[in-house]
Design an enzyme around this catalytic site. Structure first.
Site, PDB file in Angstrom:
ATOM      1  N   ARG A 125       0.832  -1.219   0.000  1.00 42.93           N
ATOM      2  CA  ARG A 125       0.000   0.000   0.000  1.00 42.93           C
ATOM      3  C   ARG A 125       0.863   1.263   0.000  1.00 42.93           C
ATOM      4  O   ARG A 125       1.865   1.342   0.692  1.00 42.93           O
ATOM      5  CB  ARG A 125      -0.908   0.058   1.225  1.00 42.93           C
ATOM      6  CG  ARG A 125      -1.602   1.435   1.348  1.00 42.93           C
ATOM      7  CD  ARG A 125      -2.594   1.555   2.455  1.00 42.93           C
ATOM      8  NE  ARG A 125      -2.073   1.067   3.701  1.00 42.93           N
ATOM      9  CZ  ARG A 125      -2.830   0.647   4.693  1.00 42.93           C
ATOM     10  NH1 ARG A 125      -4.134   0.650   4.569  1.00 42.93           N
ATOM     11  NH2 ARG A 125      -2.286   0.213   5.800  1.00 42.93           N
ATOM     12  N   ARG A 156       3.074   4.361   4.917  1.00 39.22           N
ATOM     13  CA  ARG A 156       2.784   4.594   6.338  1.00 39.22           C
ATOM     14  C   ARG A 156       3.855   3.937   7.217  1.00 39.22           C
ATOM     15  O   ARG A 156       4.338   2.842   6.902  1.00 39.22           O
ATOM     16  CB  ARG A 156       1.410   4.007   6.686  1.00 39.22           C
ATOM     17  CG  ARG A 156       0.271   4.922   6.323  1.00 39.22           C
ATOM     18  CD  ARG A 156      -1.097   4.313   6.436  1.00 39.22           C
ATOM     19  NE  ARG A 156      -1.359   3.475   7.596  1.00 39.22           N
ATOM     20  CZ  ARG A 156      -2.530   2.904   7.859  1.00 39.22           C
ATOM     21  NH1 ARG A 156      -3.556   3.111   7.026  1.00 39.22           N
ATOM     22  NH2 ARG A 156      -2.695   2.151   8.909  1.00 39.22           N
TER      23      ARG A 156
HETATM   24  P1  AP5 Z   1      -7.143  -0.014   2.637  1.00 35.40           P
HETATM   25  O1  AP5 Z   1      -8.425   0.417   2.031  1.00 35.40           O
HETATM   26  O2  AP5 Z   1      -6.121   1.041   2.920  1.00 35.40           O
HETATM   27  O3  AP5 Z   1      -7.417  -0.921   3.948  1.00 35.40           O
HETATM   28  P2  AP5 Z   1      -7.896  -0.512   5.405  1.00 35.40           P
HETATM   29  O4  AP5 Z   1      -8.906  -1.509   5.826  1.00 35.40           O
HETATM   30  O5  AP5 Z   1      -8.283   0.928   5.453  1.00 35.40           O
HETATM   31  O6  AP5 Z   1      -6.554  -0.815   6.207  1.00 35.40           O
HETATM   32  P3  AP5 Z   1      -5.802   0.031   7.324  1.00 35.40           P
HETATM   33  O7  AP5 Z   1      -4.394  -0.492   7.375  1.00 35.40           O
HETATM   34  O8  AP5 Z   1      -5.969   1.516   7.102  1.00 35.40           O
HETATM   35  O9  AP5 Z   1      -6.566  -0.388   8.596  1.00 35.40           O
HETATM   36  P4  AP5 Z   1      -6.115  -0.248  10.047  1.00 35.40           P
HETATM   37  O10 AP5 Z   1      -7.364  -0.464  10.770  1.00 35.40           O
HETATM   38  O11 AP5 Z   1      -4.973  -1.127  10.406  1.00 35.40           O
HETATM   39  O12 AP5 Z   1      -5.484   1.249  10.134  1.00 35.40           O
HETATM   40  P5  AP5 Z   1      -6.084   2.652  10.630  1.00 35.40           P
HETATM   41  O13 AP5 Z   1      -5.545   3.704   9.768  1.00 35.40           O
HETATM   42  O14 AP5 Z   1      -7.529   2.569  10.851  1.00 35.40           O
HETATM   43  O15 AP5 Z   1      -6.504  -1.116   1.663  1.00 35.40           O
HETATM   44  C1  AP5 Z   1      -5.258  -1.702   1.956  1.00 35.40           C
HETATM   45  C2  AP5 Z   1      -4.501  -2.019   0.647  1.00 35.40           C
HETATM   46  O16 AP5 Z   1      -5.223  -3.030  -0.057  1.00 35.40           O
HETATM   47  C3  AP5 Z   1      -4.368  -0.838  -0.308  1.00 35.40           C
HETATM   48  O17 AP5 Z   1      -3.150  -0.911  -0.983  1.00 35.40           O
HETATM   49  C4  AP5 Z   1      -5.537  -1.030  -1.277  1.00 35.40           C
HETATM   50  O18 AP5 Z   1      -5.262  -0.478  -2.544  1.00 35.40           O
HETATM   51  C5  AP5 Z   1      -5.633  -2.546  -1.329  1.00 35.40           C
HETATM   52  N1  AP5 Z   1      -7.000  -3.037  -1.534  1.00 35.40           N
HETATM   53  C6  AP5 Z   1      -8.140  -2.574  -0.945  1.00 35.40           C
HETATM   54  N2  AP5 Z   1      -9.201  -3.293  -1.342  1.00 35.40           N
HETATM   55  C7  AP5 Z   1      -8.708  -4.249  -2.184  1.00 35.40           C
HETATM   56  C8  AP5 Z   1      -9.328  -5.309  -2.916  1.00 35.40           C
HETATM   57  N3  AP5 Z   1     -10.644  -5.545  -2.861  1.00 35.40           N
HETATM   58  N4  AP5 Z   1      -8.531  -6.097  -3.668  1.00 35.40           N
HETATM   59  C9  AP5 Z   1      -7.189  -5.881  -3.747  1.00 35.40           C
HETATM   60  N5  AP5 Z   1      -6.550  -4.883  -3.083  1.00 35.40           N
HETATM   61  C10 AP5 Z   1      -7.314  -4.079  -2.304  1.00 35.40           C
HETATM   62  O19 AP5 Z   1      -5.411   2.772  12.093  1.00 35.40           O
HETATM   63  C11 AP5 Z   1      -4.024   2.964  12.211  1.00 35.40           C
HETATM   64  C12 AP5 Z   1      -3.627   3.075  13.679  1.00 35.40           C
HETATM   65  O20 AP5 Z   1      -4.250   4.221  14.277  1.00 35.40           O
HETATM   66  C13 AP5 Z   1      -4.048   1.897  14.578  1.00 35.40           C
HETATM   67  O21 AP5 Z   1      -3.131   0.823  14.515  1.00 35.40           O
HETATM   68  C14 AP5 Z   1      -4.049   2.578  15.955  1.00 35.40           C
HETATM   69  O22 AP5 Z   1      -2.723   2.776  16.425  1.00 35.40           O
HETATM   70  C15 AP5 Z   1      -4.620   3.961  15.631  1.00 35.40           C
HETATM   71  N6  AP5 Z   1      -6.092   4.011  15.741  1.00 35.40           N
HETATM   72  C16 AP5 Z   1      -6.965   4.259  14.720  1.00 35.40           C
HETATM   73  N7  AP5 Z   1      -8.233   4.218  15.164  1.00 35.40           N
HETATM   74  C17 AP5 Z   1      -8.166   3.936  16.492  1.00 35.40           C
HETATM   75  C18 AP5 Z   1      -9.154   3.734  17.495  1.00 35.40           C
HETATM   76  N8  AP5 Z   1     -10.470   3.817  17.206  1.00 35.40           N
HETATM   77  N9  AP5 Z   1      -8.723   3.421  18.757  1.00 35.40           N
HETATM   78  C19 AP5 Z   1      -7.411   3.331  19.059  1.00 35.40           C
HETATM   79  N10 AP5 Z   1      -6.424   3.512  18.147  1.00 35.40           N
HETATM   80  C20 AP5 Z   1      -6.801   3.808  16.865  1.00 35.40           C
HETATM   81 MG    MG Z   2      -7.541   2.611   6.453  1.00 35.99          MG
END
Ligand code: AP5
Ligand code: MG
Length: 210
Positions: A125, A156
């Site tokens: 990604r 990231r």
């Molecule tokens: P993408 O759409 O980016 O996936 P995603 O589900 O958004 O994955 P994230 O890594 O963003 O989820 P996350 O929950 O770990 O991170 P977040 O930012 O929320 O797709 C991923 C890849 O796959 C891309 O390259 C895309 O092109 C590809 N792709 C998508 N769909 C596809 C398909 N159908 N087929 C093929 N390829 C595909 O959180 C980050 C951090 O923030 C956490 O670890 C934590 O430290 C903190 N945080 C965030 N929210 C909270 C909370 N509520 N409480 C506490 N800490 C929090």
């Molecule tokens: Mg995400």
């Protein structure tokens, strides 16, 4: 329409949120994006959470809940919650908060992706600094420019193999219990996240327009 998009790291929550936002004119709240913007701005909050996020751990509930309340208050549109709630305590706080604002969750959709796909998705990604597009690159010939706007792509800090595996463990331990919180609410549905992005989107639209 107030939607929670659930799913493990890399499931496609951000990718699908961008499409749903356009289709249904919704506000997209990605708590991960909000936290990363705080880190990039060098704010006090950003400094407080940088290590936690970069290591793939969860930011404390109280901080997340107060941060979210400020964003929810500022929009009258329907909302897509992407990355929140991530603990049962956050789910309870969200219900209570929305009730106070005279709103409620209408759909909880799990984008289901096998764990075996996660590291590959996360490590390939990139995100555009300019238009925020999420891009999947071929690791043999990684792109440097955004295919949509030509902007600079970045990786990231938490998108390494080691961190992806750790984030998956955190997901199973802390976030998967949130599924049980909603499963019997009559609002819960699952889509297969291992299809093409277009097929996943079609499934989501079917659920949301039923
Ligand atoms: P993408 O759409 O980016 O996936 P995603 O589900 O958004 O994955 P994230 O890594 O963003 O989820 P996350 O929950 O770990 O991170 P977040 O930012 O929320 O797709 C991923 C890849 O796959 C891309 O390259 C895309 O092109 C590809 N792709 C998508 N769909 C596809 C398909 N159908 N087929 C093929 N390829 C595909 O959180 C980050 C951090 O923030 C956490 O670890 C934590 O430290 C903190 N945080 C965030 N929210 C909270 C909370 N509520 N409480 C506490 N800490 C929090
Ligand atoms: Mg995400």
């Amino acid at each position: 329409m107030n939607i929670i998009l659930m799913g493990c790291p890399g499931a496609g929550k951000g990718t699908q949120s961008a499409k749903l936002k356009e289709r249904f004119d919704l506000t997209h709240i990605s708590t991960g994006d909000v936290l990363r913007a705080e880190i990039a701005s060098g704010s006090a909050l950003g400094k407080q959470v940088a290590d936690i996020i970069n290591q793939g751990n969860l930011v404390p509930d109280a901080l997340m809940i107060s941060m979210l309340e400020n964003i929810v208050k500022s929009t009258s549109k329907g909302i897509i919650f992407d990355g929140f709630p991530r603990t049962v305590a956050q789910a309870e706080a969200l219900d209570e908060m929305l009730k106070r604002f005279g709103r409620e969750i209408t759909h909880v959709i799990m984008i289901d992706l096998p764990a075996s796909e996660v590291v590959n998705r996360i490590c390939s990604r990139r995100q555009c600094k300019a238009c925020k597009a999420i891009v999947r690159v071929d690791m043999k010939q990684p792109l440097e420019k955004c295919p949509s706007c030509g902007g600079e792509l970045y990786t990231r800090a938490d998108d390494t193999e080691e961190r992806a595996k750790h984030r998956l463990e955190v997901y199973y331990h802390d976030t998967l219990p949130v599924k049980s919180y909603y499963e019997n609410s009559g609002k819960y549905a699952v889509v297969n996240g291992a299809q093409t992005p277009e097929q996943v989107f079609e499934n989501l639209v079917q659920i949301l327009t039923k």
